[in-house]
Scaffold this active site. Structure first.
Site, mmCIF file in Angstrom:
data_model
loop_
_atom_site.group_PDB
_atom_site.id
_atom_site.type_symbol
_atom_site.label_atom_id
_atom_site.label_comp_id
_atom_site.label_asym_id
_atom_site.label_seq_id
_atom_site.Cartn_x
_atom_site.Cartn_y
_atom_site.Cartn_z
ATOM 1 N N SER A 153 0.994 -1.326 0.000
ATOM 2 C CA SER A 153 0.089 0.104 0.076
ATOM 3 C C SER A 153 0.883 1.201 0.194
ATOM 4 O O SER A 153 0.414 2.254 -0.208
ATOM 5 C CB SER A 153 -0.742 -0.044 1.308
ATOM 6 O OG SER A 153 -0.182 0.003 2.450
ATOM 7 N N HIS A 206 -3.082 -3.446 -5.795
ATOM 8 C CA HIS A 206 -3.522 -3.043 -4.405
ATOM 9 C C HIS A 206 -4.875 -3.526 -3.812
ATOM 10 O O HIS A 206 -5.649 -2.686 -4.332
ATOM 11 C CB HIS A 206 -3.038 -1.553 -3.932
ATOM 12 C CG HIS A 206 -3.245 -1.266 -2.625
ATOM 13 N ND1 HIS A 206 -3.594 -0.115 -2.205
ATOM 14 C CD2 HIS A 206 -3.060 -1.927 -1.614
ATOM 15 C CE1 HIS A 206 -3.921 -0.223 -1.027
ATOM 16 N NE2 HIS A 206 -3.527 -1.267 -0.406
ATOM 17 N N GLU A 228 -6.411 -1.337 -7.052
ATOM 18 C CA GLU A 228 -5.510 -0.560 -7.661
ATOM 19 C C GLU A 228 -4.503 -0.945 -8.490
ATOM 20 O O GLU A 228 -3.806 -1.795 -8.099
ATOM 21 C CB GLU A 228 -5.029 0.781 -6.661
ATOM 22 C CG GLU A 228 -6.045 1.667 -5.792
ATOM 23 C CD GLU A 228 -5.291 2.673 -4.893
ATOM 24 O OE1 GLU A 228 -5.647 3.679 -4.785
ATOM 25 O OE2 GLU A 228 -4.543 2.099 -4.131
ATOM 26 N N ASN A 247 -4.938 5.751 -0.412
ATOM 27 C CA ASN A 247 -4.267 6.034 0.749
ATOM 28 C C ASN A 247 -3.630 7.506 0.786
ATOM 29 O O ASN A 247 -3.599 7.953 1.870
ATOM 30 C CB ASN A 247 -3.116 5.160 1.133
ATOM 31 C CG ASN A 247 -3.573 3.674 1.604
ATOM 32 O OD1 ASN A 247 -4.718 3.753 2.290
ATOM 33 N ND2 ASN A 247 -2.745 2.812 1.600
HETATM 34 N N1 CAA Z 1 -13.721 -10.887 5.627
HETATM 35 C C1 CAA Z 1 -14.548 -11.281 4.764
HETATM 36 N N2 CAA Z 1 -15.734 -10.815 4.753
HETATM 37 C C2 CAA Z 1 -16.098 -9.868 5.984
HETATM 38 C C3 CAA Z 1 -15.155 -9.187 6.573
HETATM 39 C C4 CAA Z 1 -13.983 -9.971 6.707
HETATM 40 N N3 CAA Z 1 -13.056 -9.723 7.398
HETATM 41 N N4 CAA Z 1 -15.730 -8.584 7.749
HETATM 42 C C5 CAA Z 1 -17.135 -8.463 7.313
HETATM 43 N N5 CAA Z 1 -17.180 -9.060 6.184
HETATM 44 C C6 CAA Z 1 -18.622 -9.455 5.546
HETATM 45 C C7 CAA Z 1 -19.735 -9.952 6.428
HETATM 46 O O1 CAA Z 1 -19.716 -11.493 6.186
HETATM 47 C C8 CAA Z 1 -20.924 -9.495 5.568
HETATM 48 O O2 CAA Z 1 -21.209 -10.190 4.493
HETATM 49 P P1 CAA Z 1 -22.665 -10.594 3.868
HETATM 50 O O3 CAA Z 1 -23.148 -9.046 3.626
HETATM 51 O O4 CAA Z 1 -22.572 -11.275 2.511
HETATM 52 O O5 CAA Z 1 -23.540 -11.302 5.089
HETATM 53 C C9 CAA Z 1 -20.433 -8.115 5.031
HETATM 54 O O6 CAA Z 1 -18.947 -7.946 5.087
HETATM 55 C C10 CAA Z 1 -20.876 -7.178 6.364
HETATM 56 O O7 CAA Z 1 -20.410 -7.357 7.482
HETATM 57 P P2 CAA Z 1 -21.161 -7.077 8.829
HETATM 58 O O8 CAA Z 1 -22.538 -7.018 8.936
HETATM 59 O O9 CAA Z 1 -20.418 -8.336 9.639
HETATM 60 O O10 CAA Z 1 -20.593 -5.902 9.285
HETATM 61 P P3 CAA Z 1 -20.698 -4.326 8.592
HETATM 62 O O11 CAA Z 1 -21.874 -4.022 7.766
HETATM 63 O O12 CAA Z 1 -20.307 -3.597 9.731
HETATM 64 O O13 CAA Z 1 -19.350 -4.221 7.557
HETATM 65 C C11 CAA Z 1 -17.246 -3.820 6.960
HETATM 66 C C12 CAA Z 1 -18.324 -4.463 7.963
HETATM 67 C C13 CAA Z 1 -17.389 -4.623 5.465
HETATM 68 C C14 CAA Z 1 -15.799 -4.302 7.248
HETATM 69 C C15 CAA Z 1 -17.707 -2.287 6.926
HETATM 70 O O14 CAA Z 1 -17.546 -1.718 8.278
HETATM 71 C C16 CAA Z 1 -16.689 -1.461 5.982
HETATM 72 O O15 CAA Z 1 -16.836 -1.376 4.671
HETATM 73 N N6 CAA Z 1 -15.726 -0.868 6.656
HETATM 74 C C17 CAA Z 1 -14.663 -0.040 6.041
HETATM 75 C C18 CAA Z 1 -13.754 -0.911 5.479
HETATM 76 C C19 CAA Z 1 -12.713 0.054 4.670
HETATM 77 O O16 CAA Z 1 -12.621 1.402 4.545
HETATM 78 N N7 CAA Z 1 -11.530 -0.551 4.297
HETATM 79 C C20 CAA Z 1 -10.406 -0.147 3.478
HETATM 80 C C21 CAA Z 1 -9.403 -0.014 4.579
HETATM 81 S S1 CAA Z 1 -8.180 0.789 3.844
HETATM 82 C C22 CAA Z 1 -7.237 -0.331 3.066
HETATM 83 O O17 CAA Z 1 -7.431 -1.553 3.061
HETATM 84 C C23 CAA Z 1 -5.998 0.117 2.343
HETATM 85 C C24 CAA Z 1 -4.718 0.193 2.987
HETATM 86 O O18 CAA Z 1 -3.747 -0.140 2.406
HETATM 87 C C25 CAA Z 1 -4.620 0.294 4.583
#
Ligand code: CAA
Length: 284
Positions: free
Chosen positions: A118, A139, A151, A189
């Site tokens: 990243s 990414h 990405e 990022n």
């Molecule tokens: N792995 C796989 N699937 C997952 C998961 C995981 N760790 N966590 C949640 N899920 C799935 C669940 O199984 C669920 O699937 P279904 O809809 O098919 O049932 C779905 O995601 C929704 O999960 P929850 O209902 O348990 O929880 P939620 O609605 O609060 O969603 C989330 C959880 C998807 C993580 C949501 O909070 C979200 O989108 N958060 C933001 C995540 C984000 O911004 N990620 C980018 C981070 S930055 C990055 O990655 C770049 C870097 O280089 C730092």
């Protein structure tokens, strides 16, 4: 044509990539130097698929097919005939360079090498190989099975053929791709991290409680997580690591890590993975 995939690193990102690639029908060689990490990564995939079965979103047959598409390996030599190898190990430039040097030696000439980094320049990683035209950034975002974006990062020497091949591959996993230049933080990022740092700075200044800052951005802007929860989710150490890379590169205060973030990392508050960050996860 990409058919056989290798993934080096079976942590949170690597196991997510393995899961989506195996789910799309690719044969995936999952590589980890340590059996323990390999077991943990593959058990995580099985657990996520079990949850999907419980929710009626997958069947036991689908799970068996996905798990059957995954082959365990401990030796990089076993990735020799992969069409694409994606590295997803820790953000340590020297460790990554070592992996790519070894892969460059063992892989067939056509193999495309990709990094899921990243924050480390793709060109720096590709420079240790003799296949800079077949070296690219790919990414993914956490959690990989859920987040729709990849990405695709073009270094100075990456060929158009390589870009098109990995773009088609990412799209075949159901992802949308965006094309980014090889500058720190690519697109997501470089925009996301300053936002998280600003939220931490406002919390540090006492603008509002952590919960109120998060609720404000969740409910006021429709974000799935507030910025402090998202920092806990990404990892405070990872956020600090990326911020420091940006600050070193751009020499701009906008990217300077707030002292509170540095103190929390020093105290072992890494976020969800350590049980404590801006919020307490120890009881979950
Ligand atoms: N792995 C796989 N699937 C997952 C998961 C995981 N760790 N966590 C949640 N899920 C799935 C669940 O199984 C669920 O699937 P279904 O809809 O098919 O049932 C779905 O995601 C929704 O999960 P929850 O209902 O348990 O929880 P939620 O609605 O609060 O969603 C989330 C959880 C998807 C993580 C949501 O909070 C979200 O989108 N958060 C933001 C995540 C984000 O911004 N990620 C980018 C981070 S930055 C990055 O990655 C770049 C870097 O280089 C730092």
């Amino acid at each position: 044509m990409i058919k056989k995939i290798g993934v080096v690193g079976c942590g949170q990102m690597g196991s997510g990539i393995i899961q989506v690639a195996a789910g799309a029908g690719y044969q995936v060689l999952a590589n980890e130097a340590s059996e323990v990490f390999l077991d943990k990564g593959l058990a995580g995939i099985a657990k996520r698929l079990d949850k999907a079965i419980e929710k009626g979103k997958a069947t036991a047959e689908e799970k068996a097919k996905i798990m059957g598409n995954i082959v365990r390996t401990n030796e990089l030599e076993e990735l020799a005939d992969c069409d694409l190898v994606i590295e997803a190990i820790v953000e340590d430039i020297n460790a990554k360079k070592e992996i790519f040097q070894a892969l460059d030696k063992v892989c067939k000439a056509e193999t495309i090498l990709a990094s899921n980094t990243s924050s480390i320049p793709i060109g720096d990683l590709g420079s240790v190989t003799k296949r800079r035209d077949r070296f690219v950034g790919l990414h993914f975002f956490n959690p990989v099975p859920v987040m729709k974006l990849v990405e695709v990062v073009r270094a100075l020497d990456t060929s158009e053929n390589t870009i098109q091949s990995v773009k088609q591959f990412a799209e075949s996993l159901g992802k949308t791709t965006v094309a980014a230049k090889d500058t720190p933080g690519f697109i997501v990022n470089v925009l996301l991290i300053p936002y998280l740092l600003d939220a931490i700075r406002q919390y540090e200044r006492g603008l509002a409680s952590a919960l109120d800052i998060d609720n404000a951005m969740k409910l006021g802007c429709g974000h799935p997580m507030g910025p402090l929860t998202l920092t806990d989710f990404i990892g405070l150490d990872t956020t600090l690591f990326i911020a420091d890379i940006f600050f070193n590169e751009f020499k701009d205060d906008h990217y300077a890590a707030p002292p509170l973030l540095r103190r929390m990392v020093a105290a072992g508050y890494m976020g969800m993975k350590s049980g404590r960050g801006f919020f307490d996860y120890s009881k979950k």
